[in-house]
Design a protein around this motif. Structure first.
Motif, short mmCIF file in Angstrom:
data_model
loop_
_atom_site.label_atom_id
_atom_site.label_comp_id
_atom_site.label_asym_id
_atom_site.label_seq_id
_atom_site.Cartn_x
_atom_site.Cartn_y
_atom_site.Cartn_z
N TYR A 148 0.82 -1.22 0.00
CA TYR A 148 0.00 0.00 0.00
C TYR A 148 0.85 1.26 0.00
O TYR A 148 0.46 2.30 -0.54
CB TYR A 148 -0.93 0.00 1.22
CG TYR A 148 -0.24 0.34 2.52
CD1 TYR A 148 -0.46 1.56 3.13
CD2 TYR A 148 0.66 -0.55 3.12
CE1 TYR A 148 0.19 1.90 4.31
CE2 TYR A 148 1.31 -0.23 4.28
CZ TYR A 148 1.08 0.99 4.88
OH TYR A 148 1.73 1.32 6.04
N ALA A 149 2.05 1.21 0.59
CA ALA A 149 2.91 2.38 0.70
C ALA A 149 3.54 2.77 -0.63
O ALA A 149 3.97 3.91 -0.81
CB ALA A 149 4.00 2.15 1.74
N ALA A 150 3.60 1.83 -1.57
CA ALA A 150 4.27 2.08 -2.85
C ALA A 150 3.35 2.71 -3.89
O ALA A 150 3.81 3.14 -4.95
CB ALA A 150 4.84 0.77 -3.40
N VAL A 151 2.06 2.80 -3.61
CA VAL A 151 1.10 3.36 -4.57
C VAL A 151 1.35 4.87 -4.73
O VAL A 151 1.54 5.59 -3.75
CB VAL A 151 -0.34 3.10 -4.10
CG1 VAL A 151 -1.34 3.81 -5.01
CG2 VAL A 151 -0.63 1.61 -4.07
N GLU A 152 1.33 5.34 -5.97
CA GLU A 152 1.48 6.77 -6.25
C GLU A 152 0.14 7.47 -6.02
O GLU A 152 -0.57 7.84 -6.95
CB GLU A 152 1.97 6.99 -7.68
CG GLU A 152 3.35 6.42 -7.95
CD GLU A 152 3.77 6.67 -9.39
OE1 GLU A 152 3.91 7.84 -9.78
OE2 GLU A 152 3.93 5.67 -10.12
#
Length: 272
Positions: free
Chosen positions: A159-163
């Motif tokens: 979830y943290a890697a989503v732009e």
């Protein structure tokens, strides 16, 4: 004319609360709500909350996003006004009747029953909301659920890697969602735990979103990814979401009063 306000937050999702039951409050418009929400020239908040008398509940809660648009529901704000009220309460909202109760560690809110019909979200045309057959770049097959306001939920490996700053507004304003949409990016880490980021309709990314946590938990439960009670962890902290008896959603978490003050409506072009 000086109008009193209370600044509050739920896990960092912050509110300016005006109580029309205890004093004069100017007529709330989209322009005034947006001006008060402005973090540079106003008081600053994610949502402005207006408490009014109600004929059908303990009080009525109206919710204005930072862009001035009035919306149906806000879980964190419901906990905040529940804390401010200080006793069990029923709360009239555009999204339906809610109830709040003091609880260990904060406030418990009965958020009502989730809705899954495509026209209750609403979507532009009929489709299965458990796994919508659409996608945006690498994101596809989200779930959609209305928990007083509309949400779409993507389950992703990280979830943290989503732009989120780029993809959030792209999805929010897609024609598939005629009322726009709140966008959730979630990673399930165990049968009772989810990590979550939320792009809120009319606000942007916030540190926490109560209805987003509810929608994401319900979507995960519908897909069999979790049990019926989970901890949803957001940047601002944790919420406990339970899909319990009578198909109703119970959300429990903290709320905090930050400070109190007054403002002059004339400073925002409103006559006192």
């Amino acid at each position: 004319m000086q109008v009193p306000f209370v600044k509050m937050h739920g896990l960092g999702n912050d509110f300016v609360v005006l109580d029309a039951r205890v004093g004069d409050v100017p007529e709330m418009t989209a322009r005034l709500a947006a001006a008060l929400a402005d973090r540079k020239t106003g008081i600053g908040c994610d949502q402005l909350i207006l408490i009014e008398p109600s004929d059908s509940a303990t009080f009525r809660m109206r919710i204005f996003n930072a862009d001035g648009g009035e919306v149906e529901a806000c879980g964190n704000a419901t906990r905040a006004v529940g804390l401010l009220h200080g006793a069990p309460a029923t709360i009239e909202t555009l999204g339906g009747l809610l109830s709040s109760n003091p609880a260990d560690g904060g406030v418990a809110v009965d958020m009502g029953e989730p809705r899954f019909d495509w026209n209750a979200i609403p979507l532009a045309y009929a489709m299965d909301t458990l796994s919508i057959p659409v996608g945006w770049e690498d994101l596809d097959a989200p779930s959609a659920v209305n928990v007083g306001n509309p949400h779409v939920v993507f389950f992703v490996p990280d979830y943290a890697a989503v732009e989120i700053e780029r993809l959030g507004p792209l999805i929010e304003h897609d024609p598939l969602f005629p009322a726009r949409i709140n966008v959730n990016f979630a990673t399930v880490t165990s049968r009772d735990a989810i990590r979550l980021r939320v792009w809120e309709r009319g606000v942007g990314e916030t540190r926490a979103c109560g209805t987003g946590a509810c929608a994401t938990a319900i979507a995960a439960m519908r897909r069999g990814l979790t049990d019926r009670k989970v901890t949803v962890s957001l940047e601002g902290g944790d919420l406990t979401i339970e899909w319990g008896a009578g198909n109703r959603i119970l959300m429990t978490g903290p709320a905090v009063e930050s400070f109190r003050g007054t403002f002059d409506p004339a400073a925002y072009g409103v006559a006192g």
